[in-house]
Design a protein around this motif. Structure first.
Motif, mmCIF file in Angstrom:
data_model
loop_
_atom_site.group_PDB
_atom_site.id
_atom_site.type_symbol
_atom_site.label_atom_id
_atom_site.label_comp_id
_atom_site.label_asym_id
_atom_site.label_seq_id
_atom_site.Cartn_x
_atom_site.Cartn_y
_atom_site.Cartn_z
ATOM 1 N N PHE A 75 -6.258 -7.729 1.305
ATOM 2 C CA PHE A 75 -7.803 -7.284 1.391
ATOM 3 C C PHE A 75 -8.145 -6.349 2.336
ATOM 4 O O PHE A 75 -8.638 -4.930 2.862
ATOM 5 C CB PHE A 75 -8.716 -7.692 0.277
ATOM 6 N N VAL A 76 -7.861 -6.814 3.842
ATOM 7 C CA VAL A 76 -8.360 -7.254 4.727
ATOM 8 C C VAL A 76 -8.007 -5.454 5.115
ATOM 9 O O VAL A 76 -7.452 -4.465 5.470
ATOM 10 C CB VAL A 76 -8.710 -7.838 6.210
ATOM 11 N N VAL A 77 -6.339 -5.896 5.555
ATOM 12 C CA VAL A 77 -5.368 -4.507 5.257
ATOM 13 C C VAL A 77 -5.170 -3.612 4.433
ATOM 14 O O VAL A 77 -5.610 -2.467 4.963
ATOM 15 C CB VAL A 77 -3.857 -5.374 5.449
ATOM 16 N N PHE A 78 -5.693 -3.322 3.548
ATOM 17 C CA PHE A 78 -5.797 -2.888 2.598
ATOM 18 C C PHE A 78 -6.850 -1.875 2.958
ATOM 19 O O PHE A 78 -7.242 -0.636 3.078
ATOM 20 C CB PHE A 78 -5.736 -3.565 0.566
ATOM 21 N N GLY A 79 -8.275 -2.493 3.157
ATOM 22 C CA GLY A 79 -9.066 -1.742 4.139
ATOM 23 C C GLY A 79 -9.605 -1.184 4.394
ATOM 24 O O GLY A 79 -9.600 -0.277 5.089
ATOM 25 N N VAL A 133 0.770 -1.217 0.024
ATOM 26 C CA VAL A 133 0.123 -0.093 -0.119
ATOM 27 C C VAL A 133 0.974 1.358 -0.283
ATOM 28 O O VAL A 133 0.628 1.900 -0.325
ATOM 29 C CB VAL A 133 -0.890 -0.104 1.416
ATOM 30 N N VAL A 134 2.125 1.116 0.995
ATOM 31 C CA VAL A 134 2.820 2.480 0.334
ATOM 32 C C VAL A 134 3.356 2.735 -0.362
ATOM 33 O O VAL A 134 3.497 3.804 -1.286
ATOM 34 C CB VAL A 134 3.986 2.324 2.045
ATOM 35 N N LEU A 135 3.683 1.989 -0.911
ATOM 36 C CA LEU A 135 4.494 1.427 -2.684
ATOM 37 C C LEU A 135 3.300 2.299 -3.716
ATOM 38 O O LEU A 135 3.832 3.335 -4.587
ATOM 39 C CB LEU A 135 4.860 0.154 -3.726
ATOM 40 N N LEU A 136 1.926 2.056 -3.947
ATOM 41 C CA LEU A 136 1.112 2.334 -4.494
ATOM 42 C C LEU A 136 0.837 3.851 -4.306
ATOM 43 O O LEU A 136 0.751 4.607 -5.334
ATOM 44 C CB LEU A 136 0.067 1.606 -4.079
ATOM 45 N N GLY A 144 -6.678 13.209 -3.102
ATOM 46 C CA GLY A 144 -4.741 13.866 -2.768
ATOM 47 C C GLY A 144 -5.117 13.554 -1.124
ATOM 48 O O GLY A 144 -3.795 12.510 -0.525
ATOM 49 N N LEU A 145 -5.607 14.147 0.034
ATOM 50 C CA LEU A 145 -5.394 13.650 0.957
ATOM 51 C C LEU A 145 -6.161 12.009 1.403
ATOM 52 O O LEU A 145 -4.936 11.710 2.535
ATOM 53 C CB LEU A 145 -6.784 15.091 2.104
ATOM 54 N N LEU A 146 -6.852 11.804 0.832
ATOM 55 C CA LEU A 146 -6.699 10.314 1.020
ATOM 56 C C LEU A 146 -5.512 9.172 1.224
ATOM 57 O O LEU A 146 -5.319 9.158 1.597
ATOM 58 C CB LEU A 146 -7.845 9.245 0.744
ATOM 59 N N LEU A 147 -4.961 9.645 0.228
ATOM 60 C CA LEU A 147 -4.098 9.282 -0.509
ATOM 61 C C LEU A 147 -3.005 8.962 0.233
ATOM 62 O O LEU A 147 -2.255 9.020 0.685
ATOM 63 C CB LEU A 147 -3.426 9.533 -2.013
ATOM 64 N N ARG A 148 -2.362 10.078 0.485
ATOM 65 C CA ARG A 148 -1.299 10.723 1.876
ATOM 66 C C ARG A 148 -1.827 10.141 3.229
ATOM 67 O O ARG A 148 -0.994 10.083 3.794
ATOM 68 C CB ARG A 148 -1.164 12.850 1.669
ATOM 69 N N GLN A 149 -3.306 10.441 3.410
ATOM 70 C CA GLN A 149 -3.542 9.343 4.357
ATOM 71 C C GLN A 149 -2.817 8.728 4.552
ATOM 72 O O GLN A 149 -3.178 7.437 5.805
ATOM 73 C CB GLN A 149 -4.441 10.413 5.276
ATOM 74 N N TRP A 202 -0.357 6.200 7.137
ATOM 75 C CA TRP A 202 -1.184 5.511 8.294
ATOM 76 C C TRP A 202 -0.320 3.938 7.482
ATOM 77 O O TRP A 202 -0.236 2.964 8.477
ATOM 78 C CB TRP A 202 -2.589 5.031 8.228
ATOM 79 N N ALA A 203 -0.156 3.661 6.620
ATOM 80 C CA ALA A 203 0.687 2.166 5.970
ATOM 81 C C ALA A 203 1.903 2.214 6.361
ATOM 82 O O ALA A 203 2.107 1.159 6.643
ATOM 83 C CB ALA A 203 0.291 2.777 4.490
ATOM 84 N N ALA A 204 2.484 3.337 6.613
ATOM 85 C CA ALA A 204 3.500 3.511 6.318
ATOM 86 C C ALA A 204 3.981 3.442 7.971
ATOM 87 O O ALA A 204 4.887 2.373 8.405
ATOM 88 C CB ALA A 204 4.598 4.591 5.916
ATOM 89 N N LEU A 205 3.242 3.763 8.635
ATOM 90 C CA LEU A 205 3.151 3.630 10.262
ATOM 91 C C LEU A 205 2.875 1.738 10.752
ATOM 92 O O LEU A 205 3.322 1.731 12.014
ATOM 93 C CB LEU A 205 2.441 4.334 11.461
ATOM 94 N N ILE A 206 2.092 1.265 10.054
ATOM 95 C CA ILE A 206 1.567 -0.049 10.560
ATOM 96 C C ILE A 206 2.561 -0.928 9.617
ATOM 97 O O ILE A 206 2.986 -2.017 10.619
ATOM 98 C CB ILE A 206 0.245 -0.149 9.216
ATOM 99 N N PHE A 207 3.281 -0.585 8.660
ATOM 100 C CA PHE A 207 4.751 -1.723 8.145
ATOM 101 C C PHE A 207 5.366 -1.559 8.824
ATOM 102 O O PHE A 207 6.124 -2.986 9.339
ATOM 103 C CB PHE A 207 4.900 -0.706 7.256
#
Lengths: 264, 581
Positions: free
Chosen positions: B267-271, B54-57, B104-109, B113-118
């Motif tokens: 997909f759960v993680v992505f969701g 998710v972070v990469l995408l 943009g804001l959605l993808l930035r957030q 968040w994905a980075a923190l979870i990573f």
């Protein structure tokens, strides 16, 4: 009565009695404690505002600030602090202080009426010249520039009050309070009098116009929506961390466990 | 081949077409059926992998709009409270992503968040590997790769946190530069080299950008690939259980079970990330404002994974010394360079240290239950306690204002707790582990306490113990008992002094520290004897009773008096009830 009589030997009866007694005492105390000293206002008509202020001062303030407002080991001198300081400190409920502590905490409602506060302010102002209570015109920020106020805020205020005005910790339990409920007059008075640990930002340092810009920016922060969703107190990474571990990560692990259980 | 369904015909056709060109069938046939063991804790690493995807995408999306430049511009976007303010192009373009780019804001957030979870998932995955001993031979290299991945994750996170050039990230960079400068001799040179001059300069954001979007992700991708390849070739470890040995893998095949599970979990993680990216604010840079070196905000914190370093800085007493006219800032150098250096070195070397101490050269594919390695578990909890206390230190000001505490008291509490609490936690954890081992031993010997209370004929109450089931038996007996290394002889048979005596003595002592208190599993004979003993214990210890109708008693056994027609012993009585002591 039959209902009560049948249950008077219940093990819960003692608990219920205790609760009723406690609520009764609490309610009684609340009524007595909130009865304002109304007689003071009634006498006021026969004396000048300064005289009334002096009387209130001697009653409520002199024990810490001294009979001549000269200050004692318990409280600073009030000579020269001006009407604005009284209006801010008493008006916000910080004075009279409820108890000794790291710093006076605001109380709502204030302990005196507006007239009484005005009288005490007049008395303290009569001792020596000091900053006056700002006028409506002083605190009118309608035409000020919020963006410019933001720059001033971040340069002068955010190191203690935090960039979003949520407040911050100082040393030894002192703190810079949140500005989210601060009114324009309060902010202005705080800047010109420097209450608690706050420095004085006189008109020589920050002119009235800039003060208005700062007030405008704080007003902007107070009304700003949060486009990103739940704001987490606008406190930055700490609440984000708490949310991450308690909500997000817990949920992901719960799903992992669920998938693991399904395998059996 | 008989006639097949149309689906099979088409599928087979495609497979043959591809196979004739790249020879994939043999590879797939060998690998699709690969078996993996199942446990929820094996999915922590998956969370890390999926959040990294998710972070990469999302990161790729952000690169389309982010301008990594410190050139000064006047902001003219939609966020009114900053209109007309001077700021760097990096900050201005991040504001544009937040307010003027659709989604943009959605993808930035989501990215943040994905980075923190990573990093969170990597860390917890690492704890799992540590506490279960999955790092032991032959997986030491993969452990080192994991430590490298965590370190790179911290670098990726911090460089990303610093890119928007808002007040918070600039403050973080200022601290990072201060840490660099605290390194004796080379510090100042290093800081000037990396920043291209004085702070903040005009170069650093664009330099950091390359590191953040190219260097670190590239390295992470490469290492993740090796990490997973090693898992593939070495096979996944498994917890002890029925039929599981050190030489097999019991679980489900990749196709279709894990394809479905892992795919679904992705997909759960992505969701979840998409959900919180849309619903919960992270890093509202518009509130912090653009970075100016003369500004700072109260409550400035790094993201969670750097929190412990910030805490170390905040907790360290203010010690400085002057050497040949140069200031050495121990107050920064020790907490921000020395302590992390020690922690990461110890982390990377731990598998080798433990193997050396324990003299264990065997391959391990069966995991340790944490209780069965009490010293290791104790060390882990000790390190974790130290880490968590530093972490608390990083948020000391927010804690102080939220709970009405004095920040000075928090700092002093932490200074003392950092020294006292970890050893206490070590001892407590170790004792708990040993107690759990004792309990396991008890269970093998006497079964588990069924909770069923039985009244014996003479009035005594006993609790019926039931034998544990085969699964639990397999889990408990999956433990390997290791005897500590013997003390080396000071001299050999000819009286020649042992050259490595001191080192070997130390090693034997450490080995004893690791294993001497181990509660050994009972032998089969002991289990037998234990059962037998249990059956008789109650009978022998039971008190004598004087019955008034003593003439009816025809036999006394083990001190228990019996009436005619009653079971003769307590054990018989129990056997009738279908249990044993």
């Amino acid at each position: 009565m039959k209902f009560l009589a049948a249950r008077r030997r219940s093990p819960l009866a003692a608990v219920a009695m205790l609760l009723i007694a406690l609520i009764g005492i609490g309610a009684g105390y609340a009524v007595i404690a909130n009865a304002r000293p109304a007689e003071a206002a009634a006498v006021a008509s026969t004396e000048t505002q300064v005289e009334q202020g002096k009387r209130l001062y001697l009653e409520g303030c002199a024990s810490c600030h001294g009979m001549q407002s000269q200050g004692t080991s318990q409280g600073p001198t009030l000579i020269g602090v001006g009407a604005a300081a009284v209006d801010f400190q008493v008006g916000s409920g910080r004075m009279p202080m409820a108890m000794p502590g790291a710093q006076a905490a605001p109380r709502d409602p204030a302990q005196y009426t507006d007239d009484q506060i005005a009288a005490m302010a007049a008395y303290v102002a009569s001792l020596a010249p000091g900053p006056a209570i700002p006028t409506q015109e002083d605190v009118n920020f309608e035409s000020a520039d919020a963006a410019q106020g933001g720059v001033l805020f971040r340069t002068n205020c955010s190191q203690c009050h935090q960039a979003a005005g949520q407040g911050g910790a100082l040393t030894q339990g002192k703190y810079a309070p949140s500005l989210m409920n601060a009114e324009p007059k309060e902010i202005y008075e705080a800047m010109i009098t420097g209450p608690q640990s706050m420095p004085v930002f006189s008109n020589a340092t920050i002119p009235t116009q800039d003060k208005q810009a700062i007030i405008k920016y704080i007003d902007t922060l107070q009304t700003l929506p949060d486009p990103g969703g739940l704001a987490l107190g606008r406190l930055g990474p700490v609440p984000e961390t708490v949310f991450l571990w308690t909500a997000v990560f817990a949920a992901l692990i719960a799903v992992a466990i669920w998938i693991g259980i399904k395998a059996r | 081949m008989t006639a097949t369904s149309p689906v099979e015909q088409v599928g087979g056709g495609v497979a043959t077409y591809v196979d004739q060109r790249i020879g994939s069938n043999k590879f797939l046939a060998r690998n699709l059926g690969k078996v993996f063991p199942d446990h929820w804790s094996f999915m922590l690493g998956e969370i890390a992998l999926y959040s990294f995807i998710v972070v990469l995408l999302t990161g790729t999306f952000l690169t389309l709009f982010f301008k990594p430049s410190m050139a000064e511009v006047l902001y003219d976007g939609s966020y009114v409270p900053l209109k007309g303010i001077k700021m760097s192009q990096a900050y201005s373009s991040t504001l544009d992503i937040s307010f003027d780019v659709r989604g943009g804001l959605l993808l930035r957030q989501m990215h943040h968040w994905a980075a923190l979870i990573f990093i969170a998932a990597m860390s917890v995955h690492m704890f799992r590997v540590f506490f279960t001993g999955a790092f032991r031979k032959p997986r030491e290299f993969n452990w080192i790769i994991g430590v490298a991945l965590v370190t790179l994750g911290l670098g990726a996170g911090f460089s990303g946190y610093s890119l928007p050039d808002d007040l918070l990230s600039g403050t973080g960079l200022q601290i990072a530069r201060g840490i660099m400068q605290s390194i004796p001799v080379i510090g100042t040179w290093m800081a000037f080299l990396l920043f291209g001059g004085e702070f903040p300069g005009t170069e650093f954001i664009s330099r950091l950008y390359g590191v953040h979007i190219l260097l670190i992700p590239g390295l992470i991708l490469a290492l993740v690939t090796i990490h997973l390849m090693l898992v593939w070739t070495q096979k996944h470890t498994q917890f002890p259980g029925p039929g599981r040995t050190n030489d097999n893998v019991v679980g489900y095949p990749l196709m279709p079970v894990y394809m479905a599970k892992a795919g679904g979990f992705f997909f759960v993680v992505f969701g979840v990330i998409a959900l919180i990216g849309g619903l919960v604010t992270i890093n509202p840079i518009w509130i912090f404002g653009p970075f100016m070196p003369d500004q700072v905000s109260a409550g400035s914190q790094p993201d969670w994974y750097i929190g412990w370093l910030d805490g170390a800085l905040r907790t360290m007493p203010n010690i400085e010394s002057s050497l040949f006219g140069f200031t050495i800032s121990w107050n920064i150098f020790i907490p921000a360079v020395v302590i992390p250096g020690i922690i990461f070195t110890a982390l990377a070397l731990y598998p080798f240290l433990e193997a050396w101490v324990t003299g264990d050269k065997k391959e391990h594919h069966l995991l340790d239950r944490p209780r069965n390695a009490p010293t290791r578990t104790g060390i882990g909890v000790m390190a974790l306690t130290f880490y968590l206390l530093l972490w608390v230190g990083g948020g000391n000001d927010i804690i102080a204002i939220t709970f009405g505490l004095s920040i000075n008291s928090i700092i002093w509490f932490l200074r003392i707790a950092l020294i006292i609490l970890p050893p206490i936690m070590f001892i407590v954890t170790r004792r708990i582990c040993l107690s759990l081992q004792r309990r396991d031993r008890e269970k093998l010997l006497h079964g588990y306490e069924s909770g069923r209370i039985l009244r014996l004929p003479h009035g005594e109450f006993i609790e019926v113990h039931q034998p544990i089931n085969a699964k639990e038996m397999a889990v408990i007996t999956g433990k390997t008992d290791i005897t500590p290394l013997p003390l080396p002889p000071a001299t050999d048979a000819d009286g020649v002094r042992n050259k490595h005596f001191q080192v070997k003595k130390l090693r034997a002592k450490l080995s004893g520290f690791f294993y001497s208190e181990n509660i050994a599993l009972p032998t089969a004979a002991e289990i037998e004897a234990g059962q037998h003993h249990a059956e008789h214990a109650a009978a022998i210890e039971a008190p004598l009773h004087a019955y008034e109708d003593a003439d009816q008693i025809n036999r006394a056994h083990g001190g228990v008096l019996h009436h005619p027609g009653m079971p003769l012993t307590n054990a018989e009585q129990l056997a009738e009830d279908g249990g044993h002591l």
